[in-house]
Design a protein around this motif. Structure first.
Motif, PDB file in Angstrom:
ATOM      1  N   VAL A 671      74.049  14.980 -91.829  1.00 44.07           N
ATOM      2  CA  VAL A 671      72.980  14.456 -92.676  1.00 44.07           C
ATOM      3  C   VAL A 671      72.107  13.581 -91.785  1.00 44.07           C
ATOM      4  O   VAL A 671      72.503  12.479 -91.400  1.00 44.07           O
ATOM      5  CB  VAL A 671      73.523  13.647 -93.865  1.00 44.07           C
ATOM      6  N   ASP A 672      70.938  14.072 -91.444  1.00 45.73           N
ATOM      7  CA  ASP A 672      70.028  13.363 -90.544  1.00 45.73           C
ATOM      8  C   ASP A 672      68.935  12.709 -91.374  1.00 45.73           C
ATOM      9  O   ASP A 672      67.883  13.290 -91.609  1.00 45.73           O
ATOM     10  CB  ASP A 672      69.438  14.337 -89.522  1.00 45.73           C
ATOM     11  N   ASN A 673      69.209  11.490 -91.860  1.00 44.24           N
ATOM     12  CA  ASN A 673      68.179  10.707 -92.544  1.00 44.24           C
ATOM     13  C   ASN A 673      67.315  10.050 -91.480  1.00 44.24           C
ATOM     14  O   ASN A 673      67.594   8.944 -91.023  1.00 44.24           O
ATOM     15  CB  ASN A 673      68.815   9.645 -93.444  1.00 44.24           C
ATOM     16  N   ASP A 674      66.248  10.746 -91.108  1.00 46.13           N
ATOM     17  CA  ASP A 674      65.431  10.300 -89.980  1.00 46.13           C
ATOM     18  C   ASP A 674      64.336   9.350 -90.453  1.00 46.13           C
ATOM     19  O   ASP A 674      64.298   8.945 -91.616  1.00 46.13           O
ATOM     20  CB  ASP A 674      64.853  11.528 -89.266  1.00 46.13           C
ATOM     21  N   ASP A 675      63.383   9.099 -89.592  1.00 44.69           N
ATOM     22  CA  ASP A 675      62.398   8.027 -89.683  1.00 44.69           C
ATOM     23  C   ASP A 675      62.007   7.660 -91.120  1.00 44.69           C
ATOM     24  O   ASP A 675      61.379   8.443 -91.835  1.00 44.69           O
ATOM     25  CB  ASP A 675      61.128   8.443 -88.947  1.00 44.69           C
ATOM     26  N   GLY A 690      79.705  15.031 -88.126  1.00 45.89           N
ATOM     27  CA  GLY A 690      78.598  14.184 -88.548  1.00 45.89           C
ATOM     28  C   GLY A 690      79.076  12.794 -88.878  1.00 45.89           C
ATOM     29  O   GLY A 690      80.268  12.563 -89.083  1.00 45.89           O
ATOM     30  N   GLY A 691      78.141  11.845 -88.924  1.00 41.31           N
ATOM     31  CA  GLY A 691      78.443  10.476 -89.281  1.00 41.31           C
ATOM     32  C   GLY A 691      77.274   9.869 -90.022  1.00 41.31           C
ATOM     33  O   GLY A 691      76.447  10.567 -90.585  1.00 41.31           O
ATOM     34  N   HIS A 692      77.206   8.539 -90.010  1.00 35.72           N
ATOM     35  CA  HIS A 692      76.155   7.818 -90.731  1.00 35.72           C
ATOM     36  C   HIS A 692      75.053   7.437 -89.756  1.00 35.72           C
ATOM     37  O   HIS A 692      75.312   6.835 -88.715  1.00 35.72           O
ATOM     38  CB  HIS A 692      76.741   6.563 -91.379  1.00 35.72           C
ATOM     39  N   LYS A 693      73.811   7.783 -90.107  1.00 35.06           N
ATOM     40  CA  LYS A 693      72.660   7.468 -89.263  1.00 35.06           C
ATOM     41  C   LYS A 693      71.640   6.675 -90.057  1.00 35.06           C
ATOM     42  O   LYS A 693      71.317   7.027 -91.189  1.00 35.06           O
ATOM     43  CB  LYS A 693      72.010   8.750 -88.733  1.00 35.06           C
ATOM     44  N   SER A 694      71.131   5.611 -89.445  1.00 37.57           N
ATOM     45  CA  SER A 694      70.041   4.855 -90.060  1.00 37.57           C
ATOM     46  C   SER A 694      69.133   4.384 -88.940  1.00 37.57           C
ATOM     47  O   SER A 694      69.577   3.697 -88.022  1.00 37.57           O
ATOM     48  CB  SER A 694      70.588   3.667 -90.852  1.00 37.57           C
ATOM     49  N   HIS A 699      66.626   2.609 -94.799  1.00 42.04           N
ATOM     50  CA  HIS A 699      67.543   1.649 -95.401  1.00 42.04           C
ATOM     51  C   HIS A 699      68.004   2.179 -96.752  1.00 42.04           C
ATOM     52  O   HIS A 699      67.571   3.237 -97.220  1.00 42.04           O
ATOM     53  CB  HIS A 699      66.872   0.281 -95.571  1.00 42.04           C
ATOM     54  N   ASN A 700      68.893   1.429 -97.394  1.00 41.68           N
ATOM     55  CA  ASN A 700      69.465   1.824 -98.680  1.00 41.68           C
ATOM     56  C   ASN A 700      70.056   3.228 -98.616  1.00 41.68           C
ATOM     57  O   ASN A 700      69.800   4.090 -99.457  1.00 41.68           O
ATOM     58  CB  ASN A 700      68.429   1.718 -99.804  1.00 41.68           C
ATOM     59  N   LYS A 701      70.868   3.442 -97.589  1.00 36.98           N
ATOM     60  CA  LYS A 701      71.637   4.680 -97.461  1.00 36.98           C
ATOM     61  C   LYS A 701      73.107   4.330 -97.615  1.00 36.98           C
ATOM     62  O   LYS A 701      73.661   3.572 -96.811  1.00 36.98           O
ATOM     63  CB  LYS A 701      71.348   5.349 -96.113  1.00 36.98           C
ATOM     64  N   LEU A 702      73.691   4.850 -98.644  1.00 36.83           N
ATOM     65  CA  LEU A 702      75.036   4.455 -99.055  1.00 36.83           C
ATOM     66  C   LEU A 702      75.994   5.603 -98.797  1.00 36.83           C
ATOM     67  O   LEU A 702      75.962   6.623 -99.479  1.00 36.83           O
ATOM     68  CB  LEU A 702      75.048   4.098-100.549  1.00 36.83           C
ATOM     69  N   SER A 703      76.845   5.455 -97.785  1.00 39.22           N
ATOM     70  CA  SER A 703      77.815   6.498 -97.425  1.00 39.22           C
ATOM     71  C   SER A 703      79.201   6.031 -97.839  1.00 39.22           C
ATOM     72  O   SER A 703      79.674   4.994 -97.354  1.00 39.22           O
ATOM     73  CB  SER A 703      77.787   6.771 -95.914  1.00 39.22           C
ATOM     74  N   HIS A 704      79.851   6.803 -98.685  1.00 38.45           N
ATOM     75  CA  HIS A 704      81.186   6.400 -99.113  1.00 38.45           C
ATOM     76  C   HIS A 704      82.013   7.608 -99.555  1.00 38.45           C
ATOM     77  O   HIS A 704      81.487   8.614-100.009  1.00 38.45           O
ATOM     78  CB  HIS A 704      81.116   5.350-100.231  1.00 38.45           C
ATOM     79  N   HIS A 705      83.334   7.474 -99.363  1.00 38.10           N
ATOM     80  CA  HIS A 705      84.313   8.478 -99.782  1.00 38.10           C
ATOM     81  C   HIS A 705      84.042   9.857 -99.179  1.00 38.10           C
ATOM     82  O   HIS A 705      84.291  10.892 -99.803  1.00 38.10           O
ATOM     83  CB  HIS A 705      84.381   8.564-101.318  1.00 38.10           C
ATOM     84  N   ASN A 706      83.507   9.861 -97.946  1.00 33.76           N
ATOM     85  CA  ASN A 706      83.350  11.100 -97.197  1.00 33.76           C
ATOM     86  C   ASN A 706      84.458  11.200 -96.164  1.00 33.76           C
ATOM     87  O   ASN A 706      85.059  10.199 -95.767  1.00 33.76           O
ATOM     88  CB  ASN A 706      82.007  11.119 -96.458  1.00 33.76           C
ATOM     89  N   ILE A 707      84.705  12.419 -95.707  1.00 33.09           N
ATOM     90  CA  ILE A 707      85.481  12.595 -94.491  1.00 33.09           C
ATOM     91  C   ILE A 707      84.521  13.046 -93.403  1.00 33.09           C
ATOM     92  O   ILE A 707      83.871  14.091 -93.520  1.00 33.09           O
ATOM     93  CB  ILE A 707      86.663  13.580 -94.669  1.00 33.09           C
ATOM     94  N   ASN A 708      84.350  12.193 -92.383  1.00 29.89           N
ATOM     95  CA  ASN A 708      83.567  12.549 -91.204  1.00 29.89           C
ATOM     96  C   ASN A 708      84.533  13.183 -90.218  1.00 29.89           C
ATOM     97  O   ASN A 708      85.220  12.493 -89.463  1.00 29.89           O
ATOM     98  CB  ASN A 708      82.910  11.318 -90.593  1.00 29.89           C
ATOM     99  N   LEU A 709      84.578  14.492 -90.247  1.00 31.90           N
ATOM    100  CA  LEU A 709      85.601  15.233 -89.522  1.00 31.90           C
ATOM    101  C   LEU A 709      85.129  15.551 -88.116  1.00 31.90           C
ATOM    102  O   LEU A 709      84.133  16.257 -87.938  1.00 31.90           O
ATOM    103  CB  LEU A 709      85.933  16.518 -90.288  1.00 31.90           C
ATOM    104  N   TYR A 710      85.840  15.012 -87.111  1.00 34.93           N
ATOM    105  CA  TYR A 710      85.468  15.180 -85.702  1.00 34.93           C
ATOM    106  C   TYR A 710      84.011  14.763 -85.514  1.00 34.93           C
ATOM    107  O   TYR A 710      83.141  15.546 -85.150  1.00 34.93           O
ATOM    108  CB  TYR A 710      85.696  16.618 -85.242  1.00 34.93           C
ATOM    109  N   THR A 711      83.781  13.508 -85.799  1.00 37.19           N
ATOM    110  CA  THR A 711      82.424  12.975 -85.879  1.00 37.19           C
ATOM    111  C   THR A 711      81.666  13.181 -84.581  1.00 37.19           C
ATOM    112  O   THR A 711      82.233  13.144 -83.486  1.00 37.19           O
ATOM    113  CB  THR A 711      82.464  11.488 -86.244  1.00 37.19           C
ATOM    114  N   VAL A 720      79.189   5.734 -86.869  1.00 41.40           N
ATOM    115  CA  VAL A 720      77.958   5.137 -87.393  1.00 41.40           C
ATOM    116  C   VAL A 720      77.050   4.781 -86.226  1.00 41.40           C
ATOM    117  O   VAL A 720      77.492   4.160 -85.252  1.00 41.40           O
ATOM    118  CB  VAL A 720      78.251   3.859 -88.209  1.00 41.40           C
ATOM    119  N   ARG A 721      75.781   5.176 -86.336  1.00 43.50           N
ATOM    120  CA  ARG A 721      74.769   4.754 -85.369  1.00 43.50           C
ATOM    121  C   ARG A 721      73.616   4.180 -86.176  1.00 43.50           C
ATOM    122  O   ARG A 721      72.923   4.892 -86.887  1.00 43.50           O
ATOM    123  CB  ARG A 721      74.312   5.929 -84.518  1.00 43.50           C
TER     124      ARG A 721
END
Length: 832
Positions: A671-675, A690-694, A699-711, A720-721
Motif C-alpha cells: 500500500v503506497d500512500n504517496d505524496d 509491504g509495510g507502513h509508509k507515510s 497523515h491520518n493513516k491508521l494501520s492495524h491488525h495487519n500481517i506485514n509478511l516478509y516486510t 514502518v518508514r
C-alpha cells in the motif's frame, strides 16, 4: 534477432526471470485458496490460470488439485427480461436491417439499426421509459461505427439471446488478394483501396497483428527489459521551455484544510509546456508543485542514436512520418509515445512535435525505447505495415505455422469506442438504467496518441476514452461480460455518474487501463473564480457533482494488461468519490493494481481483493497506490457542515481491509500512500512484502491488525518508514500488527523527521503512534529504530531505549513463528 543486427545484442536489454523466493510458496498457496474463495464459481480454467500465475507448480513444485481440475465454469448469464419489455432480436448472419423487423423469426442484422428501431417505437408509443431488451444471437457482431447511446436509450438492456455468448467487435473483415512482395523475408502485400482509409490495428483471425518494430517484439508477451533498447545508447534533444500561467488559490480555503502539512493550496499551471495536454492544465506546470523528485513538466523534442553504437536502417521520409516511438520515462514511473515528424538519416536523429502527454511527470530525457510502424522494420512473423498513401497492407507470414496467407482471415480495427453512453449534464438528461450483460467485447484501436489530460495532482495523464464509455449516467451496469483484445482503455466512467456497477466481468489482454473513472470540477465563483478553468471544467470545487460517486466494482477477474502503455491499472480514479472495490482478482500488469490519483472526498472501501504480480515492468509503486497533492471541495452529502461557506475539504477515511496484496517485481510496498495521501484506515490485511509508509505531508493513516509478511520498504526490510510531521489533529498509527521480517539485522522503524536528542518532544518526532505490535525475525532480535533523515548518519536506538521515551509501548519481539503458524494467521485474517 534480425539478420545483420546480431552483433548489437549487447545494446539490447535482456530478460531475467524475477528472482523467486521460496518463502513465497506457502503464502502464495493461501493466495490461491483466497482466489478460490472469492471466485471459485468461475471454474477450473480460471483457477488454473491463477495457480499458474502464482508459480505454484513451476516455482514451488505443487500439483494442481485433481478435484478442482474438473470444476465446470459457470457460463455467462444473460439478463432477465422485464415484464412489458420491448424485445428486439439481432442476428449478424441471418438478420436484415429493414423496417418492421426485430422478432425472433425476423431479426435485425446490426446493433445500430436495432437501437434506432427501439427509439422509433418508443417515441411512437410515447413510452421512452419502457424497458427495452436487445437479444444478440451467438457469433460475431461487427460494428462499423460506435453504438452511441443517449438519454433516449435509457432503460435498455443488451444481452445474449441464448447460451452461445455473442461477440461485439470493432474489427472489420478485409477482402484480401495477396501477392509476394519479398519472398526472402516472407512479406506479402494486398491493396485495400476502396475498403478502408487506415488500419490502426490488425487482427489475424482472433489474434493481434503487430506493427513492424525494432527491436522485434510481441507486445502481449514481451516484458521489460526484453524488446527495448537499453538506456544510455541515445542522446535526447533539448526540451522546449515555455512559461505557463500560474493559478494558486490561497484563500478562503486555507483555514478549511486545517490538517494539511503540505498541499494546502489548490494550484495549477495553464499552457506553457502543458499546451500538449487536453485541457492544457496541470499541477506540474504550476509554480508550487511539490513531492518526490518534483520537477517542472518538460519533455525532450528529439532522440539521436550514434551510428557507432547502433546503426539503424535508412528510413524513407514517408515511413518516418508514420513511425512512432514508445519510451520509458526515467525511473519507470510512466511511458511516453512520440509520433515522428522526420528522421535525419545522417545523424540518425528522430524529431517530433506530438506526444509525451501520456504521463503527468515530464523529464528532460527518455530511457529505454523501441520504435514501430516503420516499413523498413518488416522482418518478423506477424508484423504488418499499412501504407496510408497507397492503401497497401504488408504482412510477414509465419512460414512455420503451417497455414498459407490465403487461409488466414484479416480484419482492420479503427474504432476507439464500441459503445458510448453520453447524457447531457447541463440539461439534467442522464443516460439511465442501461445494462450490458453476458457478451464478449473486443477489438478496439490503440489510443496512446489521442488527446490526454492531467486529471489532478497525481502522476497520471490519460485519455477520456474507452471501449465502453459512460458520461452523465445513472444506474448503468456492466455485468458478466468478457472484454479482451481492446488496445486502449476498457471501461471509462467520465463526469457525472451515480450508481454505476461493474461486476462478474473478465478482462484480459487489455492494451491500457482496464477501468477508469474521472470527474469534472470547477473554479470557485465570485472573486475566486477563473473563466479559463471554468471553460476546461477544472478547479478546486466539486460541489456541482459532475463526478463519479459510489461506483461499485466487484467480482471482476483481471489479467494481462498494459501492452501498449505502462502507466495503467485494473482500476484508476481521479475526482471520484465513495468507490467500492470488492472481491476483485488482478494480476500480471506493468504498474499498480488500484490507483487513486487524488483524495477527492475519500470515502472509498477496498475489501476482499487479491492483487499480485503488479509492477512487473516499473518501479517505486505498489499493489495499491495513491497521491493527494490537490485539495478539493467535495460535500459528502447534503448535510455536510460548512466552514467559511465551504464543506470540509479533508476527505473522509478510505478503508482498505481484508485484502491479500503482494508487493513483488518492482514494487516497494503493498500500500503506497504517496505524496499527501491522508485519511486511510488499513486493517486486517495480508500485506506480503509491504509495510507502513507515510511521507510528503501524508497523515491520518491508521494501520492495524495487519500481517506485514516478509516486510519490504524500498528493499530495506522496514516495517514502518515515516517522514510525516506532527501537526494538530493529525495522527498516524501503527498498532496491533504482526511485522514478519525475513532477515535479521533490519530496522523496524525509520523516522526521517526525528531529531535525536529531542525525543522528549513528540512534535519533532513524528505523527506516528505505534503500540502493541508483534515484531518477529529469524533470530528473535530486539527491534531497532533509525532517527534522522539520512540512513547512513541517522541515530540508531535499541528497543529498550526507544520504549524508555514512551514510544511503542506494548510491542514485543520474538523469533518468526513456524510456517504453519504464519499461514494460520493469514487464514484467520482472510476467513479461510
Amino acid at each position: 534477432m534480425r539478420a545483420g543486427y546480431a552483433a548489437l545484442c549487447c545494446l539490447l536489454a535482456s530478460a531475467d526471470a524475477q528472482d523467486f523466493d521460496q518463502n513465497n510458496c506457502p503464502p502464495y498457496l493461501e493466495a490461491y485458496n483466497y482466489a478460490k474463495q472469492l471466485q471459485g464459481w468461475r471454474g477450473a480454467a480460471t483457477l488454473k490460470q491463477t495457480w499458474d500465475a502464482l508459480g505454484l507448480t513451476t516455482e514451488c513444485g505443487y500439483t494442481f488439485p485433481d478435484d478442482e481440475a474438473s470444476l465446470p465454469m459457470r457460463p455467462p448469464r444473460g439478463a432477465d427480461i422485464p415484464p412489458n419489455a420491448l424485445v428486439m432480436y439481432v442476428d449478424a448472419e441471418l438478420g436484415a436491417d429493414s423496417p418492421g423487423r426485430g422478432a425472433a423469426a425476423s431479426p435485425f442484422r446490426t446493433l445500430n439499426a436495432t437501437v434506432m428501431e427501439i427509439r422509433r417505437v418508443r417515441r411512437e408509443q410515447n413510452a421512452m421509459s419502457r424497458p427495452a431488451v436487445v437479444l444478440l444471437a451467438g457469433g460475431m457482431h461487427r460494428l462499423a461505427d460506435t453504438l452511441a447511446l443517449t438519454d433516449e436509450d435509457s432503460y435498455l438492456t443488451i444481452t445474449a439471446a441464448d447460451d452461445k455468448a455473442p461477440v461485439i467487435s470493432g474489427a472489420q473483415t478485409l477482402t484480401t488478394k495477396w501477392e509476394v512482395h519479398d519472398r526472402e523475408k516472407g512479406i506479402y502485400k494486398t491493396s485495400l483501396k476502396g475498403q478502408v482509409n487506415e488500419v490502426k490495428a490488425l487482427r489475424v483471425g482472433q489474434a493481434r497483428g503487430f506493427a513492424a518494430a525494432y527491436p522485434n517484439r510481441n507486445p502481449e508477451l514481451t516484458l521489460f527489459p526484453d524488446g527495448w533498447v537499453k538506456d544510455g545508447v541515445s542522446s535526447w534533444g533539448r526540451p522546449n521551455q515555455r512559461t505557463a500561467t500560474y493559478l494558486t488559490l490561497d484563500k478562503p480555503i486555507d483555514p478549511v484544510v486545517a490538517d494539511k502539512t503540505m498541499y494546502s493550496h489548490y494550484t495549477v499551471g495553464i499552457g506553457g509546456n502543458c499546451d500538449i495536454f487536453s485541457p492544457p492544465v496541470s499541477y506540474w506546470c504550476s509554480d508550487k508543485f511539490a513531492g518526490g523528485a518534483a520537477s517542472p513538466f518538460t519533455l525532450p523534442t528529439s532522440m539521436t542514436v550514434p551510428r557507432s553504437s547502433l546503426p539503424l536502417k535508412n528510413y524513407t521520409a514517408q515511413s518516418a512520418r508514420e513511425g512512432r516511438m514508445h519510451v520509458w520515462r526515467p525511473s519507470h514511473w510512466a511511458s511516453w509515445w512520440f509520433q515522428f515528424d522526420q528522421f535525419d538519416a545522417e545523424e540518425q536523429k528522430f524529431s517530433w512535435t506530438k506526444g509525451g502527454f501520456q504521463g503527468a511527470r515530464g523529464s528532460k530525457k527518455g530511457a529505454e525505447w523501441y520504435i514501430e510502424n516503420l516499413f523498413e522494420e518488416l522482418d518478423d512473423a506477424n508484423e504488418f505495415y499499412f501504407d496510408n498513401a497507397t492503401k497497401d497492407l504488408y504482412y510477414v507470414l509465419n512460414a512455420t505455422a503451417g497455414a498459407g496467407i490465403d487461409d488466414l482471415h484479416f480484419s482492420a480495427v479503427n474504432l476507439f469506442t464500441l459503445i458510448s453512453h453520453v447524457g447531457d449534464f447541463n440539461s439534467k438528461k442522464p443516460v439511465k438504467n442501461v445494462t450490458i450483460q453476458g457478451v464478449t467485447i473486443r477489438d478496439t484501436a490503440m489510443t496512446v496518441l489521442e488527446p490526454h489530460g492531467v486529471p489532478s495532482g497525481g502522476d497520471w495523464a490519460l485519455e477520456r476514452m474507452g471501449a465502453v464509455f459512460y458520461e452523465t449516467t445513472e444506474n448503468c451496469r456492466f455485468v458478466g461480460n468478457n472484454m479482451t483484445k481492446v488496445d486502449g482503455n476498457g471501461v471509462f466512467i467520465s463526469g457525472y455518474a451515480r450508481g454505476f456497477y461493474a461486476g462478474k466481468n473478465e478482462f484480459s489482454w487489455i492494451g491500457a487501463t482496464v477501468m477508469a473513472a474521472w470527474g469534472y470540477t470547477a473554479p470557485l465563483g465570485g472573486d475566486h473564480g477563473d473563466s479559463v478553468l471554468a471553460q476546461y471544467k477544472v478547479g478546486v470545487d466539486g460541489r456541482a457533482g459532475e463526478h463519479p460517486r459510489d461506483c461499485v466494482i466487484e467480482d471482476n477477474y483481471i489479467r494481462e494488461l498494459g501492452h501498449f502503455i505502462k502507466q495503467c491499472s485494473p482500476w484508476f480514479q481521479a475526482k471520484t468519490y465513495g468507490t467500492v472495490l470488492r472481491r476483485n482478482i488482478g494480476f500480471n500488469m506493468p504498474r499498480a493494481g488500484f490507483n487513486f490519483n487524488d483524495g477527492f472526498g475519500g470515502g472509498a472501501e477496498i475489501v476482499n481483493n487479491l492483487l499480485f504480480n503488479t509492477c512487473r515492468e516499473s518501479g517505486d509503486h505498489a499493489a495499491f497506490n495513491s497521491w493527494d497533492r490537490q485539495p478539493f471541495i467535495v460535500p459528502y452529502d447534503s448535510d455536510s457542515a460548512e466552514t467559511n461557506g465551504f464543506p470540509p475539504m479533508d476527505p473522509q477515511y478510505t478503508r482498505i481491509h481484508h485484502n491479500f496484496l503482494v508487493g513483488s517485481y518492482g514494487a516497494i510496498n503493498t500500500v503506497d500512500n504517496d505524496d499527501g495521501s491522508s485519511f486511510y484506515e488499513i486493517d486486517h490485511n495480508v500485506l506480503m512484502r509491504g509495510g507502513h509508509k507515510s511521507n510528503f505531508g501524508g497523515h491520518n493513516k491508521l494501520s492495524h491488525h495487519n500481517i506485514n509478511l516478509y516486510t519490504m520498504m524500498w528493499d530495506d526490510g522496514c516495517c514502518v518508514r515515516d517522514e510525516s510531521l506532527n501537526v494538530p489533529s493529525a495522527r498516524d498509527s501503527y498498532h496491533d500488527n504482526h511485522c514478519v521480517q525475513e532477515h535479521d539485522g533490519t530496522v523496524m522503524y525509520w523516522f526521517k523527521q526525528c531529531v535525536p536528542g529531542q525525543l522528549h518532544n513528540a512534535s519533532v518526532t513524528s505523527t506516528l503512534h505505534s503500540y502493541n505490535n508483534t515484531i518477529s525475525n529469524p533470530a528473535g532480535k530486539n527491534f531497532t529504530v533509525l532517527c534522522g533523515n539520512d540512513k547512513d548518519t541517522a541515530t540508531q536506538y535499541s528497543e529498550s531505549e526507544w520504549q524508555k521515551f514512551g514510544f511503542d509501548l506494548g510491542t514485543v519481539t520474538g523469533k518468526n513463528p513456524s510456517v504453519d503458524e504464519l499461514m494460520q494467521e493469514v487464514r484467520d485474517i482472510l476467513g479461510l
